[in-house]
Design a protein around this motif. Structure first.
Motif, mmCIF file in Angstrom:
data_model
loop_
_atom_site.group_PDB
_atom_site.id
_atom_site.type_symbol
_atom_site.label_atom_id
_atom_site.label_comp_id
_atom_site.label_asym_id
_atom_site.label_seq_id
_atom_site.Cartn_x
_atom_site.Cartn_y
_atom_site.Cartn_z
ATOM 1 N N GLU A 159 0.813 -1.216 0.000
ATOM 2 C CA GLU A 159 0.000 0.000 0.000
ATOM 3 C C GLU A 159 0.846 1.265 0.000
ATOM 4 O O GLU A 159 0.398 2.321 -0.469
ATOM 5 N N LEU A 162 1.502 1.899 -3.651
ATOM 6 C CA LEU A 162 0.245 2.273 -4.298
ATOM 7 C C LEU A 162 -0.160 3.698 -3.942
ATOM 8 O O LEU A 162 -0.652 4.450 -4.805
ATOM 9 N N PHE A 163 0.016 4.072 -2.703
ATOM 10 C CA PHE A 163 -0.310 5.440 -2.292
ATOM 11 C C PHE A 163 0.607 6.445 -2.986
ATOM 12 O O PHE A 163 0.146 7.486 -3.481
ATOM 13 N N ALA A 166 -0.477 6.805 -6.568
ATOM 14 C CA ALA A 166 -1.737 7.533 -6.680
ATOM 15 C C ALA A 166 -1.514 9.033 -6.527
ATOM 16 O O ALA A 166 -2.156 9.842 -7.220
ATOM 17 N N CYS A 167 -0.612 9.400 -5.629
ATOM 18 C CA CYS A 167 -0.297 10.826 -5.471
ATOM 19 C C CYS A 167 0.384 11.381 -6.723
ATOM 20 O O CYS A 167 0.131 12.535 -7.119
ATOM 21 N N GLU A 169 -0.152 10.342 -9.786
ATOM 22 C CA GLU A 169 -1.210 10.508 -10.787
ATOM 23 C C GLU A 169 -2.043 11.751 -10.503
ATOM 24 O O GLU A 169 -2.483 12.449 -11.434
ATOM 25 N N LEU A 170 -2.299 12.010 -9.217
ATOM 26 C CA LEU A 170 -3.082 13.194 -8.855
ATOM 27 C C LEU A 170 -2.381 14.471 -9.304
ATOM 28 O O LEU A 170 -3.037 15.433 -9.741
ATOM 29 N N LYS A 182 -10.507 12.112 -7.291
ATOM 30 C CA LYS A 182 -9.319 11.301 -7.009
ATOM 31 C C LYS A 182 -8.813 11.533 -5.587
ATOM 32 O O LYS A 182 -8.355 10.596 -4.928
ATOM 33 N N ILE A 186 -8.357 8.641 -2.817
ATOM 34 C CA ILE A 186 -7.069 8.426 -2.138
ATOM 35 C C ILE A 186 -7.251 8.475 -0.629
ATOM 36 O O ILE A 186 -6.682 7.666 0.117
ATOM 37 N N ASP A 189 -9.011 5.283 0.512
ATOM 38 C CA ASP A 189 -8.227 4.053 0.330
ATOM 39 C C ASP A 189 -6.988 3.985 1.216
ATOM 40 O O ASP A 189 -6.610 2.891 1.649
ATOM 41 N N TYR A 190 -6.361 5.124 1.491
ATOM 42 C CA TYR A 190 -5.046 5.076 2.138
ATOM 43 C C TYR A 190 -4.915 5.934 3.398
ATOM 44 O O TYR A 190 -3.966 5.742 4.159
ATOM 45 N N GLN A 225 2.899 12.018 1.060
ATOM 46 C CA GLN A 225 3.678 11.295 0.056
ATOM 47 C C GLN A 225 5.167 11.325 0.390
ATOM 48 O O GLN A 225 5.864 10.306 0.252
#
Length: 260
Positions: A159, A162-163, A166-167, A169-170, A182, A186, A189-190, A225
């Motif tokens: 995770e 993945l986190f 995702a950051c 992509e944001l 998004k 996020i 999910d995290y 992040q």
């Protein structure tokens, strides 16, 4: 002569008194025994009657035994603060809710499955050697992130990667509505403590995220992040360099280069 006669009467009187005393004692004992039997006999019959009534009640209500058994199970599951074994115990209610939440989370994970890795060409020997130079070089290439993510999966900390992804992509988004959606995903999910994929963050960073979520932007999770990136660098990266995943990949690429 007279002495013998007196002695005879005294002895006869003594034996008569003894026999009479024995008969009296025997009669008293028999009376005591009869009295005891008279006393205890009704008690025994009352106990038998009570047992018969209990057996008949049990046969008439077969569900009573199951109810008592379930009550006993509730008692065995009672927490250390509640010995009343009542069905309205708040501790048991909280425990049942936690178990249900855990089962639901595990079911969601099974349904969701493992996310796909990034598409990337096979790494070269030079790239794999560069991963050992710094964590930044490992995270720069998709092949490096995929290999590191595979290692994190073995440690049940995927995770974190993945986190971080995702950051990233944001940060690439520019549409406000997409950013808000998004950011919400996020967080759920995290960041949320109810999520099975919650990442480890300190209270200061969580407060910053909660303030930023009032008006989400591309940089809502920058502090979080960075903290997760530092955690992976200091904690997971050294173990990855000594793992079988990295060593096997490095050995296979070295053998191919020698054969070529």
């Amino acid at each position: 002569m007279w002495r013998q006669v007196l002695l005879y009467f005294r002895t006869h009187s003594y034996h008569a008194d003894n026999c009479q005393a024995k008969e009296t004692l025997q009669n008293e004992n028999e009376e005591d025994i009869k009295a005891a039997q008279w006393i205890f006999k009704p008690m025994g019959s009352e106990r038998m009657e009570m047992r018969k009534r209990q057996m008949s009640t049990t046969q008439e209500t077969p569900g009573a035994a199951q109810t008592q058994h379930s009550a006993g199970n509730r008692g065995s599951n009672a927490c250390c603060f509640c010995w009343c074994c009542c069905c309205s115990c708040s501790c048991l209610t909280v425990r049942n809710q936690d178990e249900e939440r855990t089962r639901r989370a595990s079911h969601e994970l099974e349904a969701e499955g493992i996310p796909n890795c990034e598409e990337s060409p096979a790494p070269t020997l030079e790239e794999v050697n560069a991963w050992a130079q710094s964590f930044d070089k490992l995270m720069l290439t998709p092949a490096g992130r995929n290999a590191f993510r595979e290692f994190l999966r073995t440690e049940f900390s995927e995770e974190n990667m993945l986190f971080w992804m995702a950051c990233e992509e944001l940060k690439q988004e520019s549409n406000k509505s997409v950013i808000e959606e998004k950011a919400r995903l996020i967080y759920e999910d995290y960041i949320s403590i109810l999520s099975p994929k919650e990442v480890s963050l300190d209270s200061r960073v969580r407060e910053v995220i909660n303030r930023n979520m009032l008006e989400p932007s591309q940089h809502t999770f920058d502090d979080a992040q960075l903290q997760i990136y530092t955690l992976m660098h200091r904690d997971s990266y050294p173990r990855f360099m000594n793992s079988a995943i990295y060593k096997d990949l490095l050995r296979s690429l070295s053998e191919k280069s020698i054969e070529a």
